[in-house]
Design an enzyme around this catalytic site. Structure first.
Site, PDB file in Angstrom:
ATOM      1  N   ARG A  75      70.820 108.767 119.855  1.00 59.72           N
ATOM      2  CA  ARG A  75      72.261 108.861 119.622  1.00 59.72           C
ATOM      3  C   ARG A  75      72.546 109.321 118.207  1.00 59.72           C
ATOM      4  O   ARG A  75      71.815 109.022 117.268  1.00 59.72           O
ATOM      5  CB  ARG A  75      72.931 107.504 119.848  1.00 59.72           C
ATOM      6  CG  ARG A  75      73.002 107.082 121.291  1.00 59.72           C
ATOM      7  CD  ARG A  75      73.419 105.629 121.422  1.00 59.72           C
ATOM      8  NE  ARG A  75      74.786 105.403 120.985  1.00 59.72           N
ATOM      9  CZ  ARG A  75      75.316 104.194 120.846  1.00 59.72           C
ATOM     10  NH1 ARG A  75      74.576 103.120 121.075  1.00 59.72           N
ATOM     11  NH2 ARG A  75      76.570 104.062 120.474  1.00 59.72           N
TER      12      ARG A  75
ATOM     13  N   HIS B 283      73.435  97.883 129.600  1.00 62.62           N
ATOM     14  CA  HIS B 283      73.113  97.976 128.176  1.00 62.62           C
ATOM     15  C   HIS B 283      74.276  98.644 127.462  1.00 62.62           C
ATOM     16  O   HIS B 283      74.616  99.792 127.745  1.00 62.62           O
ATOM     17  CB  HIS B 283      71.844  98.809 128.007  1.00 62.62           C
ATOM     18  CG  HIS B 283      71.347  98.892 126.602  1.00 62.62           C
ATOM     19  ND1 HIS B 283      71.321  97.814 125.739  1.00 62.62           N
ATOM     20  CD2 HIS B 283      70.843  99.939 125.896  1.00 62.62           C
ATOM     21  CE1 HIS B 283      70.817  98.183 124.579  1.00 62.62           C
ATOM     22  NE2 HIS B 283      70.527  99.473 124.639  1.00 62.62           N
TER      23      HIS B 283
END
Length: 309
Positions: A81, A174
């Site tokens: 990310r 998650h």
């Protein structure tokens, strides 16, 4: 015993280091699209063996032949990310990567157990399951161990208690949709709700949900120490056949009112992978939170199916 780690980036290299230092397997294969990086990190880790005192042999490269007959395979491959990105933003690119990697893994190690770390975690675990053709007990995702570790770390920061005395469990997807379970959180023998006010505990839980994003914002990329250590803890439970109960993204068939998806639940881990999905007695709010988390995971699975149609 042999472990393969796919992806020699920060997370993968940390998994390899943690497993090597446990000294529980004879061999670790570290695979990366960049052979030099995998070979270099493997060599660096081997050169640390005399210092740490482990005898595990680590080999790196880009040829999956070195992974043959692995007992456990940890898939960390994929893009990390970046600031402003959600885990779901990674869906298309990482599903292609995980799909390709899983095919190679299944070809060279048809009896391996797969642990997925790539994001978006729950759906990437689903991708690995579909591409491998393995029974569901041999495919799982590492998320709950990480989320629970973050939660326990924040509780230590708040109370000063030893992490060894903090027991906790987080369920669900998650990320922001995870399901907190304060009722099942204790510090020593005391319920956490007796030690921390409800409002402050809500703040800690919210920080846990956004724990990955907090690190991305600070460093400009995803975390690796805690995720790597979390995956290694799961590897250890499987290799040692310890029957530890850990939270993992596992295939559900009606447990917690959910089915046909991978989502964070307590599982008993050991030889063969997931031996059992452990069902906790949730109250109405916790059940509702778990359903909402399941709805989000199902939505992202639907998005993946549309991309691959």
């Amino acid at each position: 015993m042999k472990v393969t780690v796919v992806g020699a980036g920060n997370v993968g290299a940390t998994v390899a280091e943690c497993v090597a230092r446990m000294d529980i397997v004879q061999n670790i294969a570290l695979i990366d699209i960049n052979a030099g990086v995998a070979q270099g990190k493997a060599l660096d880790l081997m050169e640390s063996a005399p210092i740490h005192g482990f005898d595990t042999v680590i080999e790196g490269g880009d040829d999956y032949s070195i992974t043959a007959d692995s007992d456990v395979t940890v898939i960390t491959a994929g893009l990390p990310r970046k600031p402003g990105m959600s885990r779901d933003d990674l869906l298309k690119v990482n599903s292609d990567i995980v799909s390709s990697v899983t095919q190679q893994v299944a070809k060279h190690s048809p009896n391996t157990i797969i642990i997925v770390v790539s994001n978006p975690l729950d759906v990437m675990t689903y991708v690995a399951y579909m591409e491998s053709g393995f029974p569901s007990e041999r495919v799982m995702g590492m998320a709950g161990v990480l989320d629970t570790a973050r939660y326990r770390a924040f509780l230590k920061m708040e109370t000063g208690a030893s992490v060894r005395d903090i027991n906790a469990m987080l369920l669900g997807g998650h990320g922001d949709s995870m399901t907190p379970l304060p009722r099942f959180t204790t510090i020593g023998s005391q319920p956490v709700t007796d030690l921390i006010s409800e409002s402050r505990l809500d703040e800690i839980i919210e920080r846990t949900k956004k724990g990955g994003g907090e690190i991305v914002k600070l460093m400009g990329t995803s975390a690796w120490y805690a995720p790597g250590a979390g995956a290694a803890e799961m590897v250890e439970a499987i290799i040692k056949d310890s029957n530890r109960i850990l939270p993992a993204a596992a295939w559900v068939t009606g447990q917690y009112g959910l089915e046909d998806m991978f989502i964070g639940v307590p599982v008993r881990l050991g030889k063969g992978g997931v031996k059992e999905v452990v069902e906790l007695d949730l109250n109405d709010k916790e059940k509702a939170d778990m359903k909402a988390s399941g709805d989000h995971v199902r939505e992202v699975i639907g998005a993946y199916k549309n991309l691959s149609a």
